[in-house]
Design an enzyme around this catalytic site. Structure first.
Site, PDB file in Angstrom:
ATOM      1  N   ASP A  32      37.222  39.819  32.322  1.00 15.63           N
ATOM      2  CA  ASP A  32      38.169  39.013  33.076  1.00 15.63           C
ATOM      3  C   ASP A  32      39.493  39.787  33.048  1.00 15.63           C
ATOM      4  OD1 ASP A  32      39.525  36.682  34.197  1.00 15.63           O
ATOM      5  OD2 ASP A  32      40.265  36.333  32.169  1.00 15.63           O
ATOM      6  N   ASP A  34      43.257  38.075  33.830  1.00 11.60           N
ATOM      7  CA  ASP A  34      44.377  37.284  33.316  1.00 11.60           C
ATOM      8  C   ASP A  34      44.095  36.757  31.916  1.00 11.60           C
ATOM      9  OD1 ASP A  34      46.095  37.466  35.553  1.00 11.60           O
ATOM     10  OD2 ASP A  34      44.948  35.927  36.601  1.00 11.60           O
TER      11      ASP A  34
END
Length: 268
Positions: A32, A34
Site C-alpha cells: 500500500d 498512504d
C-alpha cells in the site's frame, strides 16, 4: 500453495537446446502507499499547498463514507480555483517522509530484486505516487503501480478519476484492492509466473479486503494499531482460522525486513 521453480540450481523453463529462460521471482510483495510506504496520508498532505494550508468547511462537509475519491475531486477543483499548480503539488509530494525503516527495506529489496516481484496498490493517485517514489529513489523497484488516474488539464487543474468499478460491498466505490490483486495473480499465472508466497504490507481497511484472500503460505504485514491490524484481530476472535495468512504486525518496516531476511536464510 503456489509453487514455481523449486528445484535448486535447475532452470525453470527451456526454450530450445541450451536456452534457459531467466528464473522468475519466487515471491510477490504487495505494498500500500498512504501510511504504509509513506508516514502520512498523501491526500491530507497536499492540503499544505492550499491557501492557509486548510480547506474551507463547505468543502470538508461534502465528504461521504465510501466516496473519498469523489470528495478528493472536489478538493482538487477547489485548489485549482485557488491557483494551486502542478509545481506546488509536486513540491509537497516530493517532501512526504517515508515510514520508519522503509528506506532500509527498499534497499534490502533492491539487493534481492531477483527473488521479489514488487507491486503497489493504492487509493491515492498516480502522479503523487510517482513524484514521491522518484524523489526517494525507489520508483524503479516496482514492476507495476495500480492507483487512481490523475493528470493536469488545460487549465492546469489537478484532476482525479476512479480506478475502476466493482461489486465488492466492503470497499470504496472507486477501488477494490482484492479485485486488483486477484486479477494480477491470474494474469501472471497466464504468463507462467506463479509465486511461492505473497507478502502484503498495508495499514487500512481497504488492505484488509485483499489480505483475506491470502493463503496459509502467505504473510500479511498490517501496520500495528491501524485498521487492517484491528480487523485481522477481530476476524480471528470471531471466526478463528478464517484468516489464513500468517499475520506479522509492524511499527517499523525494519520488522518486515527482518522477517524477509530470516526467510531467505532458511531457504539457503
Amino acid at each position: 500453495m503456489r509453487r514455481c521453480c523449486e528445484g535448486v540450481g535447475l532452470p525453470c523453463l527451456f526454450k530450445g537446446v541450451g536456452m534457459a529462460s531467466p528464473r522468475p521471482p519466487r515471491y510477490l510483495l504487495v505494498f500500500d502507499f498512504d501510511e504504509t510506504i509513506i508516514n502520512e496520508n498523501s491526500d491530507d498532505s497536499i492540503v499544505r499547498a492550499a491557501p492557509g494550508q486548510a480547506l474551507p468547511e463547505h468543502i470538508r462537509q461534502t465528504f461521504r463514507e465510501g466516496f473519498y475519491n469523489e470528495y478528493m475531486q472536489r478538493v482538487l477543483a477547489y485548489m485549482g480555483d485557488q491557483g494551486v499548480k502542478m509545481v506546488d503539488f509536486k513540491a509537497v509530494y516530493e517532501n512526504i517522509p517515508l515510514s520508519p525503516g522503509m528506506p532500509d527495506l527498499f534497499q534490502f529489496l533492491s539487493k534481492n530484486h531477483e527473488l521479489f516481484e514488487i507491486i503497489l496498490i493504492s487509493d491515492a493517485n498516480m502522479f503523487g505516487i510517482e513524484c514521491t517514489l522518484r524523489a526517494a529513489g525507489f520508483y524503479s523497484l516496482f514492476r507495476k503501480i495500480f492507483s487512481n488516474p490523475s493528470s493536469f488539464d488545460k487549465r492546469g487543474y489537478f484532476t482525479l478519476g476512479p480506478y475502476h468499478s466493482h461489486k465488492c460491498l466492503d470497499c470504496p466505490a472507486n477501488m477494490c484492492k482484492r479485485k486488483i490483486l486477484t486479477e494480477y495473480l491470474t494474469e501472471r499465472a497466464q504468463e507462467e509466473v506463479e509465486f511461492e508466497r505473497v507478502f502484503y504490507v498495508g495499514d487500512g481497511a481497504n488492505d484488509f479486503c485483499p489480505s483475506v484472500t491470502l493463503t496459509s503460505a502467505d504473510v500479511a504485514f498490517p501496520r500495528k494499531g491501524y485498521p487492517m491490524h484491528r480487523m485481522t484481530q477481530e476476524m480471528e476472535k470471531q471466526q478463528p482460522g478464517v484468516f489464513q495468512a500468517t499475520v506479522v504486525p509492524w511499527e517499523s518496516a525494519a520488522e518486515v525486513t527482518r522477517y524477509l531476511q530470516e526467510l531467505l536464510k532458511k531457504k539457503c
